[in-house]
Design a protein around this motif. Structure first.
Motif, PDB file in Angstrom:
ATOM      1  N   GLN A   6      38.580  38.654  37.221  1.00 16.81           N
ATOM      2  CA  GLN A   6      39.490  38.564  38.354  1.00 16.81           C
ATOM      3  C   GLN A   6      40.889  38.191  37.864  1.00 16.81           C
ATOM      4  OE1 GLN A   6      36.369  36.366  41.208  1.00 16.81           O
ATOM      5  NE2 GLN A   6      38.249  36.982  42.246  1.00 16.81           N
ATOM      6  N   CYS A  23      39.888  42.709  41.094  1.00 15.54           N
ATOM      7  CA  CYS A  23      38.594  42.425  40.485  1.00 15.54           C
ATOM      8  C   CYS A  23      38.152  43.660  39.718  1.00 15.54           C
ATOM      9  CB  CYS A  23      37.578  42.076  41.565  1.00 15.54           C
ATOM     10  SG  CYS A  23      35.899  41.793  40.951  1.00 15.54           S
ATOM     11  N   TRP A  34      33.564  40.593  48.248  1.00 19.14           N
ATOM     12  CA  TRP A  34      34.641  39.607  48.247  1.00 19.14           C
ATOM     13  C   TRP A  34      34.234  38.445  49.142  1.00 19.14           C
ATOM     14  CZ3 TRP A  34      38.666  39.029  45.165  1.00 19.14           C
ATOM     15  CH2 TRP A  34      39.207  40.140  44.498  1.00 19.14           C
ATOM     16  N   CYS A  91      35.046  37.334  43.687  1.00 17.07           N
ATOM     17  CA  CYS A  91      34.524  38.693  43.650  1.00 17.07           C
ATOM     18  C   CYS A  91      33.143  38.644  43.008  1.00 17.07           C
ATOM     19  CB  CYS A  91      35.461  39.572  42.829  1.00 17.07           C
ATOM     20  SG  CYS A  91      34.872  41.239  42.507  1.00 17.07           S
ATOM     21  N   THR A 108      40.022  33.733  42.134  1.00 19.13           N
ATOM     22  CA  THR A 108      41.479  33.605  42.177  1.00 19.13           C
ATOM     23  C   THR A 108      41.811  32.541  43.209  1.00 19.13           C
ATOM     24  OG1 THR A 108      41.934  35.893  41.539  1.00 19.13           O
ATOM     25  CG2 THR A 108      43.665  34.721  42.742  1.00 19.13           C
TER      26      THR A 108
END
Lengths: 113, 116
Positions: A6, A23, A34, A91, A108
């Motif tokens: 990611q 991703c 997600w 992800c 993230t």
């Protein structure tokens, strides 16, 4: 090593400024997911792709969109980030048959100023 | 409406002792249950799972117990090691979504700290 990657690991954006999280996977898995995880809360599924078939969760805000241009890549677009969208975005991938065992990227961390 | 709950936000255990992490669920359609472990700055990694046709599954130091009547599962770690210190998530899936692949519902996690 096969993995889920990611980028970026940390993202700072301004209120209302569109942002894209990416991703990628080298596992060649059919399914990509997600998740949004806010502090001390459970990861919450936003949407997933089975190959190119997009599946949105009923309570995912319209502000969140996704693209999967090929098997390896999947993007999360937040069209107008609000302060409440600050979270960790995870992800994950899985095979069709082994969908319960999901392989996660490192996430993230999104900060909205 | 939280279908999977981990009521203990944290657990502290001495090295060598047993760690017991608990999880409750409400959806009777869930038929497969998993535990994931998460270290800081990493994504969750799969640890162990159990199908609803079983009441116990063991993998080395890790054992998961399922009590379907109580809608409760637990993860036992024996003996606990400092390297086990992490956040543990339970997750459930089933046919309620009508899909042929896994849509996981996660609990909010329990932070396990194992002291040397």
């Amino acid at each position: 090593d096969a993995m889920v990657i990611q980028n970026p690991r940390y993202q700072v954006t301004q209120f209302g400024k569109p942002v894209t999280l990416s991703c990628s996977q080298t596992l060649n898995h059919n399914v990509m997911y997600w998740y949004q995880q806010k502090s001390s809360q459970a990861p919450k599924l936003l949407f997933h792709y089975y190959d190119k078939d997009f599946n949105n969760e009923a309570d995912t805000p319209d502000n969140f969109q996704s693209r999967r241009p090929n098997t390896s890549f999947c993007f999360l677009d937040i069209r107008s980030p609000g302060l409440g969208d600050a979270a960790m975005y995870l992800c994950a991938t899985s095979t069709l048959a082994g969908g319960e065992t999901q392989y996660f990227g490192p996430g993230t961390r999104l900060l909205v100023l | 409406d939280q279908q999977v709950k981990q009521n203990s936000p944290s657990l502290s255990v001495q090295e060598g002792r047993i760690s017991i992490l608990n999880c409750d669920y409400t959806n009777s359609m869930f038929d497969y249950f998993l535990w994931y472990k998460k270290y800081p700055a990493e994504g969750p990694t799969f640890l162990i799972s159990i199908s609803s046709i079983k009441d116990k599954n063991e993998d080395g130091r890790f054992t998961v117990f399922l009590n379907k009547s109580a809608k409760h599962l637990s993860l036992h770690i024996v003996p606990s090691q400092p390297g086990d210190s992490a956040v543990y998530f339970c997750a459930s899936t089933g046919n309620a979504g009508g899909t042929s692949y896994g849509k996981l519902t996660f609990g909010q996690g329990t932070i396990l700290t194992v002291h040397p």
